[in-house]
Design a protein around this motif. Structure first.
Motif, PDB file in Angstrom:
ATOM      1  N   PHE A  37       1.114  -1.170   0.055  1.00 43.63           N
ATOM      2  CA  PHE A  37       0.241   0.088  -0.170  1.00 43.63           C
ATOM      3  C   PHE A  37       0.965   1.277  -0.444  1.00 43.63           C
ATOM      4  O   PHE A  37       0.653   1.945  -0.855  1.00 43.63           O
ATOM      5  N   VAL A  38       1.535   1.098   0.784  1.00 41.34           N
ATOM      6  CA  VAL A  38       2.706   2.465   0.442  1.00 41.34           C
ATOM      7  C   VAL A  38       3.623   2.435  -0.201  1.00 41.34           C
ATOM      8  O   VAL A  38       4.051   3.191  -0.694  1.00 41.34           O
ATOM      9  N   HIS A  39       4.260   1.657  -0.439  1.00 45.00           N
ATOM     10  CA  HIS A  39       5.075   1.168  -1.586  1.00 45.00           C
ATOM     11  C   HIS A  39       4.443   2.075  -2.885  1.00 45.00           C
ATOM     12  O   HIS A  39       5.099   2.549  -4.160  1.00 45.00           O
ATOM     13  N   GLY A  40       3.453   1.022  -2.983  1.00 43.22           N
ATOM     14  CA  GLY A  40       2.476   2.208  -4.676  1.00 43.22           C
ATOM     15  C   GLY A  40       2.187   4.001  -4.110  1.00 43.22           C
ATOM     16  O   GLY A  40       2.322   4.195  -5.803  1.00 43.22           O
ATOM     17  N   PHE A  41       1.926   3.428  -3.120  1.00 40.01           N
ATOM     18  CA  PHE A  41       2.270   5.499  -3.092  1.00 40.01           C
ATOM     19  C   PHE A  41       3.138   6.198  -3.405  1.00 40.01           C
ATOM     20  O   PHE A  41       3.067   7.446  -4.260  1.00 40.01           O
ATOM     21  N   PHE A  42       3.805   6.000  -2.886  1.00 36.63           N
ATOM     22  CA  PHE A  42       5.683   6.273  -3.117  1.00 36.63           C
ATOM     23  C   PHE A  42       5.603   5.752  -4.739  1.00 36.63           C
ATOM     24  O   PHE A  42       6.467   7.077  -5.306  1.00 36.63           O
TER      25      PHE A  42
END
Length: 269
Positions: free
Chosen positions: A120-125
């Motif tokens: 989730f966080v990786h996709g955001f970044f």
């Protein structure tokens, strides 16, 4: 092991969603902290290396140059995912010990839960990095789609490592500390803050080979090839072949050790 993962994919998705929420449960800002800390880290490195040490623009093998903040972002975003998942995944069996002790629960999906949770966080970044590139008016090419390939490759590598480290951590609790130390060394051994292409002529040949044997070199350089260099992974057949051979061996070793030690997990925890 792969069959169990595919069979329980809905369970993995549910546990990953809950795991992501529980990381920051009780804090005032909640999940916002998952995004704030990496952004602050990028800003600190940018100020130190670009503004204080005057790194300026960084070039690639393709002869394309980019501002340091763009070059840094493309390399450090995959490292954020790798380090977070490996660190958290190593202690996943301790964290979910109440599930490990349940006879009917498929505990071999727990390492995958950590890998999916951090997506989730990786996709955001990845999207955040793309936005920064657009703000700098840096040209975006179809090579950017390779980021999906490198993300999947990194995920497979990380899951294999987690199977190995999490199973060993049940019997050797210092494994978590050892992994954290290796990650601290790894961020500098991986060309994230420094340009390998610019340094390759200044370091011994044997050291250059050793640094390229680091599987995260393939991932970080691959992200930069996607965002900046416009180089396809098929243009690096030797490095691509090595990475997948290494990753498959790690995955097979990790799952083998996990399955062999699995009957003793409940008693050890």
């Amino acid at each position: 092991m792969i069959k169990d993962i595919l069979t329980n994919k809905k369970l993995i998705q549910k546990l990953a969603k809950n795991d992501f929420k529980q990381k920051f449960a009780g804090s005032t800002l909640g999940v916002i902290w998952a995004f704030v800390q990496p952004i602050i880290t990028i800003l600190v490195y940018w100020i130190v290396f670009d503004k204080a040490l005057n790194q300026g623009t960084q070039g690639t093998k393709a002869g394309i140059s980019a501002p340091f903040v763009l070059w840094l972002s493309a390399g450090i975003v995959p490292w954020f995912y790798f380090s977070e998942v490996l660190s958290a995944g190593t202690v996943v069996l301790h964290e979910y010990n109440y599930l490990v002790k349940k006879v009917v629960f498929p505990i071999n999906v727990l390492p995958v839960v950590k890998a999916v949770s951090s997506l989730f966080v990786h996709g955001f970044f990845v999207l955040f990095t793309l936005l920064v590139y657009l703000l700098y008016r840096f040209p975006i090419t179809p090579y950017i789609l390779q980021a999906l390939y490198y993300s999947c490759a990194m995920m497979v590598l990380t899951i294999g490592l987690i199977y190995l480290t999490s199973s060993l951590c049940v019997f050797f609790k210092d494994m978590a500390q050892l992994v954290n130390i290796l990650l601290q060394v790894g961020i500098w051994a991986t060309p994230i803050m420094w340009n390998f292409d610019a340094m390759v002529d200044k370091i011994p040949n044997w050291l250059s080979i050793v640094l390229q044997l680091n599987p995260m070199y393939y991932i970080t350089s691959g992200y930069r090839d996607s965002f900046i260099g416009q180089i396809g992974f098929w243009e690096k057949p030797g490095l691509t072949l090595y990475f997948w051979c290494f990753t498959i061996v790690i995955f097979l070793l990790g799952t083998h050790v996990f399955k062999k030690l699995q009957p003793q997990f409940a008693d050890a925890l």
